[in-house]
Design a protein around this motif. Structure first.
Motif, PDB file in Angstrom:
ATOM      1  N   ILE A  79      34.372  -7.077  43.367  1.00 53.25           N
ATOM      2  CA  ILE A  79      34.282  -8.882  42.615  1.00 53.25           C
ATOM      3  C   ILE A  79      33.602 -10.180  43.443  1.00 53.25           C
ATOM      4  CG2 ILE A  79      36.525  -9.074  41.192  1.00 53.25           C
ATOM      5  CD1 ILE A  79      38.385  -9.762  42.491  1.00 53.25           C
ATOM      6  N   ALA A  80      33.773  -9.638  44.254  1.00 55.85           N
ATOM      7  CA  ALA A  80      33.328 -11.371  45.109  1.00 55.85           C
ATOM      8  C   ALA A  80      32.748 -10.574  46.751  1.00 55.85           C
ATOM      9  CB  ALA A  80      34.440 -12.499  45.860  1.00 55.85           C
ATOM     10  N   ARG A  81      32.272 -11.535  47.714  1.00 56.94           N
ATOM     11  CA  ARG A  81      31.793 -11.212  49.204  1.00 56.94           C
ATOM     12  C   ARG A  81      30.730 -12.140  49.821  1.00 56.94           C
ATOM     13  NH1 ARG A  81      26.075 -10.358  49.302  1.00 56.94           N
ATOM     14  NH2 ARG A  81      24.364  -9.702  47.486  1.00 56.94           N
ATOM     15  N   GLN A  82      31.130 -12.470  50.782  1.00 62.05           N
ATOM     16  CA  GLN A  82      30.749 -13.539  51.212  1.00 62.05           C
ATOM     17  C   GLN A  82      28.870 -14.015  50.557  1.00 62.05           C
ATOM     18  OE1 GLN A  82      30.873 -13.671  55.590  1.00 62.05           O
ATOM     19  NE2 GLN A  82      29.718 -15.621  55.596  1.00 62.05           N
ATOM     20  N   LYS A  83      28.546 -15.282  50.817  1.00 60.54           N
ATOM     21  CA  LYS A  83      27.513 -15.477  49.761  1.00 60.54           C
ATOM     22  C   LYS A  83      26.516 -15.657  50.979  1.00 60.54           C
ATOM     23  CE  LYS A  83      25.024 -19.262  46.875  1.00 60.54           C
ATOM     24  NZ  LYS A  83      25.428 -20.096  46.023  1.00 60.54           N
ATOM     25  N   ASN A  84      25.506 -14.982  50.365  1.00 60.15           N
ATOM     26  CA  ASN A  84      24.038 -14.969  51.657  1.00 60.15           C
ATOM     27  C   ASN A  84      24.925 -15.094  52.896  1.00 60.15           C
ATOM     28  OD1 ASN A  84      22.578 -16.118  49.500  1.00 60.15           O
ATOM     29  ND2 ASN A  84      23.151 -18.192  49.816  1.00 60.15           N
ATOM     30  N   HIS A  85      25.062 -13.719  53.056  1.00 59.63           N
ATOM     31  CA  HIS A  85      25.345 -13.310  54.282  1.00 59.63           C
ATOM     32  C   HIS A  85      25.419 -11.696  54.357  1.00 59.63           C
ATOM     33  CE1 HIS A  85      28.179 -11.772  57.425  1.00 59.63           C
ATOM     34  NE2 HIS A  85      28.625 -11.180  56.471  1.00 59.63           N
ATOM     35  N   VAL A  86      24.671 -10.964  55.801  1.00 56.06           N
ATOM     36  CA  VAL A  86      24.595  -9.229  55.883  1.00 56.06           C
ATOM     37  C   VAL A  86      25.890  -9.623  57.029  1.00 56.06           C
ATOM     38  CG1 VAL A  86      22.872  -9.072  54.757  1.00 56.06           C
ATOM     39  CG2 VAL A  86      22.626 -10.138  57.549  1.00 56.06           C
ATOM     40  N   ALA A 207      38.543 -17.890  40.640  1.00 50.85           N
ATOM     41  CA  ALA A 207      39.198 -18.819  41.583  1.00 50.85           C
ATOM     42  C   ALA A 207      38.459 -18.792  43.425  1.00 50.85           C
ATOM     43  CB  ALA A 207      40.690 -18.861  41.522  1.00 50.85           C
ATOM     44  N   MET A 208      37.952 -18.058  43.453  1.00 55.71           N
ATOM     45  CA  MET A 208      37.281 -17.009  44.210  1.00 55.71           C
ATOM     46  C   MET A 208      36.359 -17.643  44.565  1.00 55.71           C
ATOM     47  SD  MET A 208      39.110 -13.554  45.825  1.00 55.71           S
ATOM     48  CE  MET A 208      38.640 -12.744  44.641  1.00 55.71           C
ATOM     49  N   ILE A 209      35.567 -17.577  43.689  1.00 57.05           N
ATOM     50  CA  ILE A 209      33.886 -18.452  43.682  1.00 57.05           C
ATOM     51  C   ILE A 209      34.032 -19.502  43.438  1.00 57.05           C
ATOM     52  CG2 ILE A 209      32.102 -18.072  42.058  1.00 57.05           C
ATOM     53  CD1 ILE A 209      32.690 -15.406  43.502  1.00 57.05           C
ATOM     54  N   GLU A 210      35.579 -20.244  42.853  1.00 61.78           N
ATOM     55  CA  GLU A 210      34.777 -21.712  42.958  1.00 61.78           C
ATOM     56  C   GLU A 210      35.685 -22.345  43.939  1.00 61.78           C
ATOM     57  OE1 GLU A 210      37.373 -22.487  39.179  1.00 61.78           O
ATOM     58  OE2 GLU A 210      35.378 -22.161  37.735  1.00 61.78           O
ATOM     59  N   GLN A 230      30.101 -15.399  46.171  1.00 63.31           N
ATOM     60  CA  GLN A 230      29.294 -15.107  45.264  1.00 63.31           C
ATOM     61  C   GLN A 230      30.054 -14.097  44.405  1.00 63.31           C
ATOM     62  OE1 GLN A 230      26.081 -14.154  47.648  1.00 63.31           O
ATOM     63  NE2 GLN A 230      25.881 -12.802  46.534  1.00 63.31           N
ATOM     64  N   THR A 231      29.250 -14.264  43.226  1.00 63.78           N
ATOM     65  CA  THR A 231      30.765 -12.740  42.265  1.00 63.78           C
ATOM     66  C   THR A 231      29.707 -11.287  43.121  1.00 63.78           C
ATOM     67  OG1 THR A 231      28.984 -13.152  40.528  1.00 63.78           O
ATOM     68  CG2 THR A 231      30.760 -13.648  40.317  1.00 63.78           C
TER      69      THR A 231
END
Length: 249
Positions: A79-86, A207-210, A230-231
């Protein structure tokens, strides 16, 4: 809501550090959503895997290999992961060691957090197997334990990831040198168990994305070493699936 929803976190670090970093998030999510969301982990990664296999966590933060495995076997959905991250694996050695390439670690005694820690063990060992034949692997339970073992001279080198290395105290990091950095792969997944109702999963996801939209949320993310979430969708981890790492023994 009286029922407890558990949020399991992969034990890459000592339990005290995990709790310090993640409790602010679960408290925030509980306040924001009205659900009783409780931080949970496990004493080590193999036990964490057993709990994922049994579906014990309602939500879980897991490494990329675990996601591919338990998405298929237990139905956990991203449902979510760290944005723009590898995520990248690293090999660290003592700063005083005269090593310049992976080849210099042939025959060495090396530390890893657990057999199926994705970037810190599985990725680093895949490259070491080719470049440094004859090395010995010792599993020391956590990333922190790897860095401390190498810094103290107990082992010549070891596997970790950039984030956990950067979070170590200065007195440890100054004794270490990053010898090698792996290619990047899609990072850790925040997931939900199929037994969690869709409306609850969607509320927690939102809530996590926000989080990054408020100062409080940004402070929580900073404590996790992140700037935003991010989603996510299950196919985001196709790069990891393509590695063909297989099932655990």
């Amino acid at each position: 809501m009286d029922d407890v929803l558990t949020f399991g976190v992969v034990p890459q670090q000592a339990m005290e550090k995990l709790a310090q970093n993640w409790l602010p998030l679960t408290r925030y999510l509980s306040e924001k959503t009205g659900y009783n969301i409780q931080f949970a982990t496990a004493p080590n990664i193999p036990e964490f895997e057993k709990r994922l296999a049994a579906g014990e966590y309602d939500f879980a933060y897991m490494n990329p290999y675990h996601f591919v495995l338990f998405n298929e076997s237990s139905g956990y959905r991203a449902i979510a992961r760290q944005k723009n991250h590898v995520i990248r694996g690293i090999i660290v050695v003592a700063a005083s060691l005269e090593a310049e390439t992976l080849e210099d670690l042939a025959g060495a005694d090396l530390a890893f957090p657990a057999p199926r820690a994705f970037a810190a063990t599985m990725i680093t060992r895949a490259f070491l197997d080719d470049a440094a034949p004859g090395y010995t692997a010792t599993f020391v339970k956590s990333h922190d334990s790897v860095y401390r073992a190498v810094a103290s001279g107990l082992l010549m080198g070891g596997g970790g990831i950039v984030r956990t290395f950067n979070e170590m105290p200065d007195e440890i990091r100054k004794k270490l040198e990053v010898l090698w950095l792996s290619p990047g792969y899609t990072g850790h997944a925040i997931t939900v168990h199929p037994g969690v109702p869709e409306d609850i999963a969607a509320t927690v996801q939102r809530a996590m994305i926000e989080l990054a939209d408020s100062e409080t949320g940004r402070d929580i993310l900073k404590g996790l070493g992140m700037k935003a979430l991010q989603t996510a969708k299950d196919s985001d981890w196709d790069d990891v699936r393509e590695l063909g790492l297989g099932q655990p023994e």
